[in-house]
Scaffold this active site. Structure first.
Site, PDB file in Angstrom:
ATOM      1  CB  SER A 264      -3.700  -2.469 -12.810  1.00 50.53           C
ATOM      2  OG  SER A 264      -3.180  -3.796 -12.778  1.00 50.53           O
ATOM      3  CG  ASP A 265      -0.584  -1.383  -6.854  1.00 52.80           C
ATOM      4  OD1 ASP A 265       0.143  -2.389  -6.940  1.00 52.80           O
ATOM      5  OD2 ASP A 265      -0.487  -0.567  -5.929  1.00 52.80           O
ATOM      6  CD1 TRP A 266       0.883  -8.297  -8.797  1.00 51.86           C
ATOM      7  CD2 TRP A 266       1.247  -6.264  -9.632  1.00 51.86           C
ATOM      8  NE1 TRP A 266       1.795  -8.410  -9.832  1.00 51.86           N
ATOM      9  CE2 TRP A 266       2.041  -7.177 -10.357  1.00 51.86           C
ATOM     10  CE3 TRP A 266       1.306  -4.924 -10.001  1.00 51.86           C
ATOM     11  CZ2 TRP A 266       2.880  -6.798 -11.407  1.00 51.86           C
ATOM     12  CZ3 TRP A 266       2.139  -4.540 -11.044  1.00 51.86           C
ATOM     13  CH2 TRP A 266       2.908  -5.469 -11.733  1.00 51.86           C
ATOM     14  N   GLY A 267      -4.008  -6.059  -8.015  1.00 43.96           N
ATOM     15  CA  GLY A 267      -5.280  -6.096  -7.313  1.00 43.96           C
ATOM     16  C   GLY A 267      -6.037  -4.790  -7.406  1.00 43.96           C
ATOM     17  N   GLY A 268      -5.608  -3.890  -8.296  1.00 38.51           N
ATOM     18  CA  GLY A 268      -6.238  -2.583  -8.385  1.00 38.51           C
ATOM     19  C   GLY A 268      -7.342  -2.471  -9.414  1.00 38.51           C
TER      20      GLY A 268
END
Length: 752
Positions: A264-268
C-alpha cells in the site's frame, strides 16, 4: 551472517546430537527451489505470525519471524536516492550521520535521455546504495503518465508516452534487483494528479486504460520482473486502488501473472474487508495513528492487524487470502533478504555513483533552441553572468517523499565557476525571489535565501550586470516548493512563477547573448521563446547537477536529450477542458466507507480517451512550442531513406532500417524515433504513435544503419468488447524522425 544461516547451524547440531540425518528443512536449503522453501516455511507459521507479517511495525518496516530466522522487511524512499532514516514511529529524522546519499537525476530526466543503457546504470547504482543501507524494498520507480502538466509529481515519472516509459522502466527495475533489492513500481494506477489524490474516483474506458495507463506497469512486471508494486491513493471504478478487485486481482495478478507483493501507499488503505479480499498484501502507513490515542502499539490498529486476526478467529474470514499474502511476502524475502546471491557490495556515495549521476544528468539535458551561441565560446567568454535563484538553490531537499539528505549538491553556479576557473569571471545576480525555504522532515539545506531588495531592484541589478557581460545565463523555472514540483499539491499555473517572464524579457533586451536554462520536472509556458536565442530544458539533476549542466553548456558533452513530454504554448491548448476531466467534480452521490467514516468522493472523467500529450495536439492540429521527442545537438544528422519489406504476415515481424549520418563537425548522439501510422484503420487512432527508438553515437562523417523490429503488437489497438489486442489487416506507414513532428523518412507496408 544472516539469521537463517545461524538457525541452520542450530538445526544441524540438534540433528547430529540426536543421531539423525542432518538434512536441512527445505526452507533453510539454498539449493531448494524458492517455491518449495516458501511452502515449507509457510507451513511452520502460526496464524498470528502470518497476520503480523502483512502490516507495518514502524514507519518503514514490517516484522519478520525471529524464531524462524525471517528478517524484517525495510522499505525506503525513493526513486532518485535512498532517503534518510527517520525515527521508528515518526517522520522526524533519526539523527544518523551515515545516511547522506547520492542524489540521482529525477526520473523525468532519466526519461529525457531516451537511453535504456543509462536506465540500467541508474537502477544498478541506486540499488547498490539501497543494499549498502540494508534496505529490502526501494519505493520506486514511478511510471504514471503525464496527463496534465500541472501534476505536482510529474518530475518523479517518465513522461507522457506509454512506450517510452515502458522501455525505460524495464532496465531500471532489473538494475535495482541485481542487488537483491526489490523495486516497487508505483503508483498503480491512474494516479495522474496530486490534487484530491486520496478522494478522486477515475472513470476511464478500457481502451484508454490498456493503451495509455497500463503498458509501463505491465512491462515492469512481465519484462522487468518487478518483485513489488505500490497501489495508488485514488479510486478506480469506485474502489481504492490499494485494494481494488479489478486492478489488483483481475489484471495485475490475473492477466499479467504478477507473483510479487502489492504494497500500500502510506495512508492508502481504508477498509479491512476490501484489504483482505481485493489484492493487498502488505499494509504500510495507515492513519490509524494509535500512538496519539495512548497505545504504545499503534500498528495493531491497522486494517490488516488485530481486526483481521479477529475476523479470522470469529469466522468472518478464512485463511486462503492470508496464505496468498504471506506466500508473496516470503517469496519477496527469498529474493532479497534471504537470497544467497544478494549483493553486499559496499558502494555508497562513491565516485562511481557520482560519475553515473553526472553522466545521466548531462545526457538528459535538452537543447530546445540554439541560434548559434552554444556551446559557449571559451575564447570570447571572459565575463559570464548567471542570473536566477535556481542557480544556487538546493533542489534535493523538498518535493515530498523523494526529498533527500546528500553529502553534496553541486549547484549550477558552482558547476560553471568550477569549469570556467581561469577562463572567465563568473558572477551571479538573483533576478527574482522564489522559494526561500529549505527544510523538509528535519533535513535542512542550511542556505540563507532571504532577500531585502524589491522585485524591481532585482531586475535592475541583473540588467545592469548583463550589459557588462559577454554571456548571460538565466537559470530559473520551478522548484520543489508547495504547488510546484512537489508531492501533495498540483501547480496553480502553467507559466513560470515569481515574475520570471519579466526578468527574461528584460535580460533579452539588455544582452543578445542570452541563454535561458529552465529547471523543472514538467512543461512550462515560454511566451518569450522568440526573443531568446538559446533555450535549454534542465531537470532536477541531483548531486552532480552543476557539473552536468556545465558539461553541456561548454560543449564538453554534446547535448542529446529529447523531451519526454510536449511543451504546449498554453494550458488551454491541451486536452483537459473541464472540471469533470480535471481536477474532478462533486456529483453529490459518491461516498465511500474508509473504515472510520463516510468520505466524499470526487468523480473525474478521462473523456479525452487515448488523446494524451502529442496524440492530442496532432489529432487537433494544434501547434506547440516544442513537440514530444524534440531535442537539438551541436552537430547535425542526416537521415537516409527508410527501407522495409512490402508486406508482413500476421503473427510475424519485419525489420525496418534507416541510415543516419553525422554531417557536422562534432561527435554526437541522435535519438532515432519510429512512429507507426495507420491510415486505413476502422477505429479512431492517433496520427502517429511511438513504437521504437534507438540512440546512436556517431563521429563526424560516420554513418550507422539503425534497425527496428516491427511486430503486430506495434500495430495493435485494444478492442474493449473483445478484451484483446487487434491488428487490422491493411496498409501501415512507418515514420522515422528526430521528434514526433520532425519526420525525416517513411515507408509503407501491408499487414496480410
Amino acid at each position: 551472517m544472516k539469521k537463517h544461516l545461524c538457525y541452520t547451524a542450530a538445526v544441524i547440531l540438534a540433528a547430529v546430537s540426536c543421531n539423525q540425518n542432518p538434512k536441512l528443512p527445505a526452507y533453510l536449503d539454498d539449493n531448494s527451489p524458492i517455491e518449495e522453501r516458501v511452502e515449507d516455511l509457510l507451513s511452520r507459521l502460526t496464524v498470528e505470525e502470518k497476520v503480523a507479517m502483512t502490516h507495518a511495525q514502524s514507519k518503514f518496516s514490517s516484522p519478520g519471524v525471529p524464531r524462524l530466522g525471517i528478517p524484517d522487511i525495510w522499505c525506503t524512499d525513493g526513486p532518485h536516492g535512498i532517503r534518510t532514516d527517520v525515527l521508528w514511529d515518526e517522520w522526524n529524522q533519526a539523527g544518523c550521520t551515515n545516511d547522506s546519499c547520492t542524489a540521482f537525476p529525477a526520473l523525468t530526466a532519466l526519461a529525457a535521455t531516451w537511453n535504456e543503457e543509462l536506465a540500467g546504470l541508474y537502477g544498478e547504482s541506486i540499488g547498490e546504495e539501497a543494499s549498502f543501507r540494508g534496505k529490502t524494498v526501494l519505493l520506486g520507480p514511478g511510471v504514471n503518465i503525464n496527463r496534465t502538466p500541472l501534476n505536482g509529481r510529474t518530475f518523479e515519472y517518465m513522461g507522457e508516452d506509454p512506450y517510452l516509459a515502458s522501455r525505460m522502466v524495464v532496465p531500471y527495475v532489473q538494475g535495482v534487483q541485481k542487488n537483491g533489492v526489490a523495486a516497487c513500481v508505483k503508483h498503480y494506477a491512474l494516479n495522474n494528479q496530486e490534487a484530491n489524490r486520496h478522494t478522486t474516483n477515475v472513470h476511464v474506458d478500457d481502451r484508454t486504460l490498456y493503451e495509455i495507463y497500463l503498458p509501463a506497469f505491465k512491462a515492469a512486471v512481465q519484462e522487468g520482473g518487478a518483485w513489488s508494486i505500490m497501489g495508488s491513493y485514488n479510486l478506480y471504478d469506485g474502489q481504492w486502488n490499494c485494494h481494488n478487485q479489478r486492478m489488483l486481482c483481475d489484471i495485475l495478478k490475473g492477466e499479467w501473472g504478477f507473483d510479487g507483493v502489492v504494497i500500500s501507499d502510506w495512508g492508502g488503505v481504508h477498509n479491512t474487508d476490501q484489504a483482505v479480499k481485493q489484492g493487498l498484501d502488505l499494509e504500510y502507513g495507515s492513519w490509524t495513528n494509535g500512538l496519539t490515542m495512548g497505545r504504545s502499539d499503534a500498528y495493531s490498529l491497522y486494517y490488516l492487524a488485530d481486526r483481521y486476526l479477529q475476523g479470522i478467529q470469529d469466522g468472518t474470514y478464512g485463511t486462503e487470502e492470508l496464505d496468498d499474502k504471506v506466500r508473496r511476502i516470503l517469496r519477496l524475502q527469498y529474493r532479497t533478504n534471504l537470497s544467497s546471491e544478494r549483493s553486499r557490495i559496499a558502494k555508497f556515495t562513491c565516485p562511481e555513483h557520482y560519475a553515473a549521476a553526472r553522466r545521466i544528468g548531462a545526457e538528459s539535458i535538452v537543447l530546445l533552441k540554439n541560434d548559434n551561441i552554444l556551446p559557449l565560446n571559451l575564447e570570447t567568454a571572459k565575463k559570464v553572468l548567471v542570473v536566477g535563484e535556481n542557480a544556487v538553490k538546493m533542489m534535493t531537499v523538498g518535493g515530498g517523499s523523494s526529498s533527500l539528505k546528500v553529502k553534496h549538491e553541486i549547484s549550477p553556479l558552482q558547476g560553471l565557476q568550477e569549469r570556467l576557473e581561469g577562463i572567465a569571471e563568473v558572477s551571479w545576480e538573483r533576478g527574482y525571489v522564489g522559494d526561500v525555504t529549505g527544510n523538509y522532515n528535519g533535513v535542512s539545506t542550511g542556505q540563507d535565501l532571504s532577500e531585502s531588495r524589491s522585485a524591481e531592484q532585482l531586475i535592475a541589478d541583473a540588467v545592469a550586470a548583463a550589459k557588462e557581460s559577454d554571456y548571460v545565463i538565466f537559470i530559473g523555472g520551478l522548484n520543489k516548493g508547495h504547488h510546484q514540483d512537489s508531492e501533495g499539491a498540483d501547480r496553480r499555473q502553467y507559466g513560470l512563477p515569481y515574475g520570471q517572464d519579466a526578468v527574461i524579457e528584460a535580460l533579452a533586451e539588455a544582452n543578445p547573448n542570452l541563454i535561458v536554462v529552465n529547471m523543472s520536472g514538467n512543461a512550462v509556458a515560454m511566451p518569450w521563446v522568440d526573443k531568446v536565442p538559446a533555450i535549454m530544458q534542465d531537470w532536477y539533476l541531483g548531486s552532480e547537477h552543476g557539473r552536468s549542466l556545465a558539461d553541456v553548456l561548454t560543449g564538453d558533452v554534446n547535448p542529446s536529450g529529447k523531451l519526454p513530454m510536449t511543451f504546449a504554448t498554453t494550458l488551454e491548448d491541451g486536452p483537459l477542458k473541464s472540471e469533470k476531466q480535471y481536477p474532478g467534480v462533486d456529483e453529490g452521490t459518491r461516498r465511500a466507507f474508509d473504515g472510520n467514516d463516510n468520505v466524499k468522493i470526487l468523480d473525474e472523467y478521462y473523456t479525452e480517451g487515448i488523446y494524451v500529450g502529442y496524440r492530442w495536439f496532432q489529432k487537433q492540429n494544434v501547434a506547440v512550442t516544442f513537440p514530444f521527442g524534440h531535442g537539438l545537438s551541436y552537430t547535425t544528422f542526416d537521415y537516409g531513406q527508410a527501407k522495409a519489406p512490402k508486406a508482413m504476415k500476421s503473427g510475424k515481424s519485419i525489420k525496418v532500417c534507416v541510415p543516419v549520418t553525422n554531417t557536422g563537425s562534432l561527435a554526437g548522439a541522435e535519438v532515432v524515433q519510429l512512429y507507426v501510422s495507420d491510415p486505413e484503420c476502422s477505429v479512431d487512432k492517433p496520427v502517429r504513435e511511438l513504437k521504437g527508438f534507438k540512440k546512436v553515437f556517431l563521429q563526424p562523417g560516420e554513418t550507422a544503419t539503425v534497425e527496428f523490429t516491427v511486430d503486430e503488437a506495434a500495430l495493435s489497438y485494444f478492442d474493449a468488447e473483445k478484451h484483446q489486442w487487434v491488428a487490422e489487416k491493411g496498409e501501415y506507414k512507418l515514420e522515422i524522425g528526430a521528434s514526433s513532428e520532425d519526420i525525416r523518412t517513411s515507408v509503407s507496408f501491408e499487414l496480410k
